[in-house]
Design a protein around this motif. Sequence first.
Motif, short mmCIF file in Angstrom:
data_model
loop_
_atom_site.label_atom_id
_atom_site.label_comp_id
_atom_site.label_asym_id
_atom_site.label_seq_id
_atom_site.Cartn_x
_atom_site.Cartn_y
_atom_site.Cartn_z
N MET A 5 32.63 -139.69 -4.85
CA MET A 5 33.97 -139.44 -4.40
C MET A 5 34.14 -140.06 -3.04
O MET A 5 33.19 -140.16 -2.28
N ARG A 6 35.34 -140.47 -2.73
CA ARG A 6 35.64 -141.08 -1.44
C ARG A 6 36.03 -140.04 -0.40
O ARG A 6 36.69 -139.06 -0.71
N ASP A 7 35.61 -140.32 0.82
CA ASP A 7 36.02 -139.54 1.98
C ASP A 7 36.33 -140.55 3.08
O ASP A 7 35.43 -140.98 3.81
N GLY A 8 37.56 -140.98 3.13
CA GLY A 8 37.92 -142.04 4.05
C GLY A 8 37.28 -143.34 3.62
O GLY A 8 37.41 -143.77 2.47
N VAL A 33 30.85 -139.77 -0.90
CA VAL A 33 30.01 -138.58 -0.89
C VAL A 33 29.54 -138.28 -2.31
O VAL A 33 30.28 -138.48 -3.28
N LEU A 34 28.30 -137.85 -2.40
CA LEU A 34 27.67 -137.56 -3.69
C LEU A 34 27.02 -136.19 -3.62
O LEU A 34 26.49 -135.80 -2.58
N ALA A 35 27.03 -135.48 -4.72
CA ALA A 35 26.33 -134.20 -4.81
C ALA A 35 25.04 -134.41 -5.59
O ALA A 35 25.07 -134.90 -6.72
N PRO A 86 30.13 -128.14 4.58
CA PRO A 86 31.14 -127.27 3.96
C PRO A 86 32.43 -128.01 3.56
O PRO A 86 32.92 -127.83 2.44
N ARG A 87 32.95 -128.85 4.42
CA ARG A 87 34.18 -129.58 4.08
C ARG A 87 33.94 -130.56 2.94
O ARG A 87 34.74 -130.65 2.00
N LEU A 88 32.81 -131.25 2.98
CA LEU A 88 32.52 -132.24 1.93
C LEU A 88 32.25 -131.54 0.59
O LEU A 88 32.68 -132.03 -0.46
N VAL A 131 35.60 -131.86 -8.96
CA VAL A 131 34.78 -131.55 -10.14
C VAL A 131 34.30 -130.10 -10.01
O VAL A 131 33.23 -129.82 -9.46
N PRO A 132 35.09 -129.15 -10.50
CA PRO A 132 34.77 -127.73 -10.33
C PRO A 132 33.41 -127.30 -10.89
O PRO A 132 32.83 -126.32 -10.41
#
Length: 87
Positions: free
Chosen positions: A1-4, A8-10, A54-56, A64-65
């Motif tokens: 997913m993009r953040d600016g 970011v990846l989980a 936390p924000r990310l 993606v819940p």
Amino acid sequence: MRDGERYVLAASNAGADRHPAWYLNLTANPDVTIQIGRETFPATARTSAPEEKPRLWELIVAAVPSYRDYQEATGREIPVVIVDRAS
């Protein structure tokens, strides 16, 4: 997913009790090549700092819940990886 400008990846491993192999590889060698669509570029990956996570994490879960379910299924804290384009 993009953040600016970064991604970011989980490192969820679908809620398994061990980190996924790709995450272990990134911690050993953070220099990566990313492909988004047809574009490929060099980047550097790192685990988010505690104050960033936390924000990310909420950004990831909003998209993606099922990641929340993965966190509840494991005793480990799922790392969030930040990937920045190399300069």
